[in-house]
Write a protein that holds these residues in place. Structure first.
Motif, PDB file in Angstrom:
ATOM      1  N   SER A   5     -42.910  14.994 -82.533  1.00 52.62           N
ATOM      2  CA  SER A   5     -42.026  16.141 -82.305  1.00 52.62           C
ATOM      3  C   SER A   5     -42.171  16.663 -80.888  1.00 52.62           C
ATOM      4  CB  SER A   5     -42.329  17.263 -83.308  1.00 52.62           C
ATOM      5  OG  SER A   5     -43.683  17.654 -83.216  1.00 52.62           O
ATOM      6  N   ALA A   6     -41.141  17.370 -80.438  1.00 53.87           N
ATOM      7  CA  ALA A   6     -41.136  17.923 -79.082  1.00 53.87           C
ATOM      8  C   ALA A   6     -40.371  19.223 -79.057  1.00 53.87           C
ATOM      9  CB  ALA A   6     -40.508  16.935 -78.102  1.00 53.87           C
ATOM     10  N   LEU A   7     -40.757  20.086 -78.106  1.00 54.86           N
ATOM     11  CA  LEU A   7     -40.033  21.316 -77.816  1.00 54.86           C
ATOM     12  C   LEU A   7     -39.466  21.188 -76.411  1.00 54.86           C
ATOM     13  CD1 LEU A   7     -39.274  24.260 -78.595  1.00 54.86           C
ATOM     14  CD2 LEU A   7     -41.419  24.969 -77.487  1.00 54.86           C
ATOM     15  N   VAL A   8     -38.149  21.313 -76.278  1.00 49.82           N
ATOM     16  CA  VAL A   8     -37.475  21.155 -74.990  1.00 49.82           C
ATOM     17  C   VAL A   8     -37.169  22.527 -74.404  1.00 49.82           C
ATOM     18  CG1 VAL A   8     -35.461  20.207 -73.787  1.00 49.82           C
ATOM     19  CG2 VAL A   8     -36.441  18.980 -75.743  1.00 49.82           C
ATOM     20  N   VAL A   9     -37.593  22.749 -73.158  1.00 49.37           N
ATOM     21  CA  VAL A   9     -37.207  23.960 -72.428  1.00 49.37           C
ATOM     22  C   VAL A   9     -35.773  23.744 -71.981  1.00 49.37           C
ATOM     23  CG1 VAL A   9     -37.684  25.437 -70.452  1.00 49.37           C
ATOM     24  CG2 VAL A   9     -39.575  24.385 -71.711  1.00 49.37           C
ATOM     25  N   PHE A  10     -34.856  24.557 -72.517  1.00 44.57           N
ATOM     26  CA  PHE A  10     -33.436  24.212 -72.475  1.00 44.57           C
ATOM     27  C   PHE A  10     -32.572  25.333 -71.923  1.00 44.57           C
ATOM     28  CE2 PHE A  10     -29.415  23.517 -75.026  1.00 44.57           C
ATOM     29  CZ  PHE A  10     -28.963  22.472 -74.226  1.00 44.57           C
ATOM     30  N   SER A  11     -31.857  25.040 -70.826  1.00 42.50           N
ATOM     31  CA  SER A  11     -30.983  26.042 -70.209  1.00 42.50           C
ATOM     32  C   SER A  11     -29.504  25.749 -70.423  1.00 42.50           C
ATOM     33  CB  SER A  11     -31.256  26.093 -68.699  1.00 42.50           C
ATOM     34  OG  SER A  11     -30.792  24.906 -68.076  1.00 42.50           O
ATOM     35  N   GLY A  12     -29.179  24.556 -70.931  1.00 41.85           N
ATOM     36  CA  GLY A  12     -27.781  24.174 -71.071  1.00 41.85           C
ATOM     37  C   GLY A  12     -27.203  23.558 -69.812  1.00 41.85           C
ATOM     38  N   GLY A  13     -28.047  23.327 -68.804  1.00 40.18           N
ATOM     39  CA  GLY A  13     -27.602  22.693 -67.570  1.00 40.18           C
ATOM     40  C   GLY A  13     -27.696  21.175 -67.635  1.00 40.18           C
ATOM     41  N   GLN A  14     -27.283  20.524 -66.551  1.00 39.93           N
ATOM     42  CA  GLN A  14     -27.301  19.058 -66.504  1.00 39.93           C
ATOM     43  C   GLN A  14     -28.690  18.493 -66.802  1.00 39.93           C
ATOM     44  OE1 GLN A  14     -26.679  17.398 -62.622  1.00 39.93           O
ATOM     45  NE2 GLN A  14     -26.927  15.286 -63.312  1.00 39.93           N
ATOM     46  N   ASP A  15     -29.692  19.004 -66.113  1.00 42.90           N
ATOM     47  CA  ASP A  15     -31.024  18.428 -66.221  1.00 42.90           C
ATOM     48  C   ASP A  15     -31.630  18.640 -67.604  1.00 42.90           C
ATOM     49  OD1 ASP A  15     -30.749  17.654 -63.597  1.00 42.90           O
ATOM     50  OD2 ASP A  15     -32.017  19.237 -62.786  1.00 42.90           O
ATOM     51  N   SER A  16     -31.602  19.867 -68.089  1.00 46.40           N
ATOM     52  CA  SER A  16     -32.248  20.127 -69.378  1.00 46.40           C
ATOM     53  C   SER A  16     -31.484  19.490 -70.536  1.00 46.40           C
ATOM     54  CB  SER A  16     -32.434  21.628 -69.611  1.00 46.40           C
ATOM     55  OG  SER A  16     -31.203  22.285 -69.771  1.00 46.40           O
ATOM     56  N   THR A  17     -30.159  19.358 -70.397  1.00 48.38           N
ATOM     57  CA  THR A  17     -29.390  18.693 -71.449  1.00 48.38           C
ATOM     58  C   THR A  17     -29.692  17.206 -71.466  1.00 48.38           C
ATOM     59  OG1 THR A  17     -27.629  20.348 -71.244  1.00 48.38           O
ATOM     60  CG2 THR A  17     -27.081  18.300 -72.387  1.00 48.38           C
ATOM     61  N   THR A  18     -29.828  16.604 -70.293  1.00 48.34           N
ATOM     62  CA  THR A  18     -30.239  15.197 -70.228  1.00 48.34           C
ATOM     63  C   THR A  18     -31.620  15.032 -70.854  1.00 48.34           C
ATOM     64  OG1 THR A  18     -28.950  14.871 -68.199  1.00 48.34           O
ATOM     65  CG2 THR A  18     -30.653  13.239 -68.682  1.00 48.34           C
ATOM     66  N   CYS A  19     -32.516  15.972 -70.582  1.00 47.54           N
ATOM     67  CA  CYS A  19     -33.850  15.930 -71.179  1.00 47.54           C
ATOM     68  C   CYS A  19     -33.787  16.104 -72.690  1.00 47.54           C
ATOM     69  CB  CYS A  19     -34.732  17.015 -70.570  1.00 47.54           C
ATOM     70  SG  CYS A  19     -35.307  16.643 -68.909  1.00 47.54           S
ATOM     71  N   LEU A  20     -32.859  16.917 -73.162  1.00 45.70           N
ATOM     72  CA  LEU A  20     -32.710  17.113 -74.603  1.00 45.70           C
ATOM     73  C   LEU A  20     -32.333  15.803 -75.285  1.00 45.70           C
ATOM     74  CD1 LEU A  20     -32.700  19.239 -76.903  1.00 45.70           C
ATOM     75  CD2 LEU A  20     -30.258  19.570 -76.443  1.00 45.70           C
ATOM     76  N   PHE A  21     -31.377  15.093 -74.703  1.00 44.37           N
ATOM     77  CA  PHE A  21     -30.982  13.801 -75.277  1.00 44.37           C
ATOM     78  C   PHE A  21     -32.097  12.769 -75.129  1.00 44.37           C
ATOM     79  CE2 PHE A  21     -26.631  15.544 -74.905  1.00 44.37           C
ATOM     80  CZ  PHE A  21     -26.170  15.244 -76.176  1.00 44.37           C
ATOM     81  N   TRP A  22     -32.837  12.841 -74.025  1.00 41.96           N
ATOM     82  CA  TRP A  22     -33.996  11.956 -73.853  1.00 41.96           C
ATOM     83  C   TRP A  22     -35.000  12.199 -74.970  1.00 41.96           C
ATOM     84  CZ3 TRP A  22     -39.191  12.973 -73.122  1.00 41.96           C
ATOM     85  CH2 TRP A  22     -39.988  11.907 -72.680  1.00 41.96           C
ATOM     86  N   ALA A  23     -35.248  13.471 -75.271  1.00 36.98           N
ATOM     87  CA  ALA A  23     -36.187  13.816 -76.337  1.00 36.98           C
ATOM     88  C   ALA A  23     -35.693  13.331 -77.697  1.00 36.98           C
ATOM     89  CB  ALA A  23     -36.417  15.325 -76.359  1.00 36.98           C
ATOM     90  N   LEU A  24     -34.404  13.457 -77.940  1.00 32.34           N
ATOM     91  CA  LEU A  24     -33.842  13.003 -79.213  1.00 32.34           C
ATOM     92  C   LEU A  24     -34.035  11.494 -79.401  1.00 32.34           C
ATOM     93  CD1 LEU A  24     -30.547  15.100 -79.293  1.00 32.34           C
ATOM     94  CD2 LEU A  24     -32.460  15.283 -80.902  1.00 32.34           C
ATOM     95  N   LYS A  25     -34.055  10.774 -78.296  1.00 38.43           N
ATOM     96  CA  LYS A  25     -34.275   9.329 -78.364  1.00 38.43           C
ATOM     97  C   LYS A  25     -35.742   8.995 -78.617  1.00 38.43           C
ATOM     98  CE  LYS A  25     -33.814   5.022 -75.737  1.00 38.43           C
ATOM     99  NZ  LYS A  25     -33.334   4.373 -74.483  1.00 38.43           N
ATOM    100  N   HIS A  26     -36.655   9.804 -78.077  1.00 34.07           N
ATOM    101  CA  HIS A  26     -38.072   9.455 -78.092  1.00 34.07           C
ATOM    102  C   HIS A  26     -38.897  10.181 -79.156  1.00 34.07           C
ATOM    103  CE1 HIS A  26     -36.957   7.972 -74.034  1.00 34.07           C
ATOM    104  NE2 HIS A  26     -37.879   7.073 -74.293  1.00 34.07           N
ATOM    105  N   TYR A  27     -38.319  11.179 -79.821  1.00 34.10           N
ATOM    106  CA  TYR A  27     -39.080  11.958 -80.798  1.00 34.10           C
ATOM    107  C   TYR A  27     -38.348  12.024 -82.137  1.00 34.10           C
ATOM    108  CZ  TYR A  27     -41.946  13.542 -76.904  1.00 34.10           C
ATOM    109  OH  TYR A  27     -42.799  13.588 -75.821  1.00 34.10           O
ATOM    110  N   GLY A  28     -39.122  12.065 -83.202  1.00 36.62           N
ATOM    111  CA  GLY A  28     -38.531  12.152 -84.524  1.00 36.62           C
ATOM    112  C   GLY A  28     -37.916  13.513 -84.804  1.00 36.62           C
ATOM    113  N   LYS A  29     -38.549  14.579 -84.279  1.00 31.35           N
ATOM    114  CA  LYS A  29     -38.046  15.937 -84.462  1.00 31.35           C
ATOM    115  C   LYS A  29     -38.022  16.653 -83.114  1.00 31.35           C
ATOM    116  CE  LYS A  29     -39.891  16.354 -89.185  1.00 31.35           C
ATOM    117  NZ  LYS A  29     -40.810  17.110 -90.075  1.00 31.35           N
TER     118      LYS A  29
END
Length: 217
Positions: A5-29
Motif C-alpha cells: 500500500s501507498a499514500l500519495v501526496v496529491f495536488s491534482g497537478g501533472q506531477d502528482s497525478t502521474t505519481c498517483l497512476f504510478w502508485a496504482l501500477k506498483h501498489y495493491g492499495k
C-alpha cells in the motif's frame, strides 16, 4: 509483484497525478492526501478531490492554512509572481514539503502504510530547496527516527525532466488524462493553463519536447 500500500501526496497537478497512476501500477492499495494551505486558487483542492473520486481512491484533505499565516509568497497571497534567473522564485513556500510529508507520515502510520509517494523533482525543478533528493533522504531518516517506523518516501520523478514525466504518463497509458484533467497553472486554469506563469511554461516546454522526440510536432 505489487507492494502492499501507498499514500500519495496529491495536488491534482501533472506531477502528482502521474505519481498517483504510478502508485496504482506498483501498489495493491493506494490512498491520497491533499493539503489545503490557503493556495491562491482553491480549484487545486477541488481538482484533486474530483480525480480521486473518479478513480475511486480514498482521499484525505488536511487543513494546513496556518502556512498562509506565517509566510508571504505568490502561492498563498495575490502578489505578482516573480521568477528571476538564479534566484528561488517567490512561488516557493517555506517549509511546505517538509510539513506536508511530515503530516502525510503521521496519517500513513495511523493506517499502517509505510510508503509515501511524492512528485518532487530535482532535475527540472524551479530552484525549490525542498525538492532536492538530499532533503528527501534526510527527512526520510528523521521521520523514521521520530516515529520509530519504517517509512519509505518514494520519488518516481526525482531524476526526470518534464519531457520524461510526460513520457512516463504515456507509458502508464494516461497521457491524455494528465494533459486534460490536471491543474498545474498558478492562475488556476486546467489543462494547458494560462501558458504565461512559470509552471505553465515548464509544463508546455516539456510537452513540446516530448512530442518532438516522438515525431508528433
Amino acid at each position: 509483484m505489487k507492494r502492499q500500500s501507498a499514500l500519495v501526496v496529491f495536488s491534482g497537478g501533472q506531477d502528482s497525478t502521474t505519481c498517483l497512476f504510478w502508485a496504482l501500477k506498483h501498489y495493491g492499495k493506494v490512498q491520497a492526501v491533499t493539503f489545503s494551505y490557503g493556495q491562491r486558487h482553491g480549484q487545486e483542492v477541488e481538482v484533486a478531490k474530483n480525480i480521486a473520486e473518479e478513480l475511486k481512491i480514498p482521499h484525505h484533505i488536511l487543513d494546513m492554512s496556518l502556512l498562509g499565516q506565517i509566510t508571504e509568497n505568490a502561492l498563498t497571497s495575490h502578489i505578482a509572481i516573480q521568477a528571476e534567473e538564479g534566484e528561488v522564485p517567490n512561488t516557493f513556500v517555506d517549509g511546505r514539503n517538509h510539513l506536508f510529508l511530515s503530516f502525510a507520515a503521521v496519517l500513513a502510520k495511523q493506517m499502517g502504510i509505510t510508503d509515501i509517494v511524492t512528485g518532487v523533482c530535482e532535475t527540472d525543478f524551479s530552484g525549490y530547496p525542498d525538492c532536492r533528493d538530499a532533503f528527501i533522504k534526510s527527512l526520510n531518516v528523521t521521520l523514521n527516527l521520530a516515529m520509530d517506523y519504517d517509512f519509505v518516501i518514494q520519488t518516481p520523478l526525482m531524476w526526470l525532466d518534464k519531457a520524461q514525466t510526460w513520457e512516463l504518463a504515456d507509458q502508464l497509458e494516461v497521457f491524455d488524462y494528465v494533459k486534460d484533467k490536471t491543474l498545474t497553472c498558478y492562475n488556476g486554469i486546467m489543462g494547458s493553463g494560462c501558458r504565461e506563469c512559470p509552471a505553465c511554461k515548464l509544463r508546455q516546454h516539456g510537452l513540446e519536447t516530448y512530442l518532438a522526440q516522438k515525431g508528433e510536432v
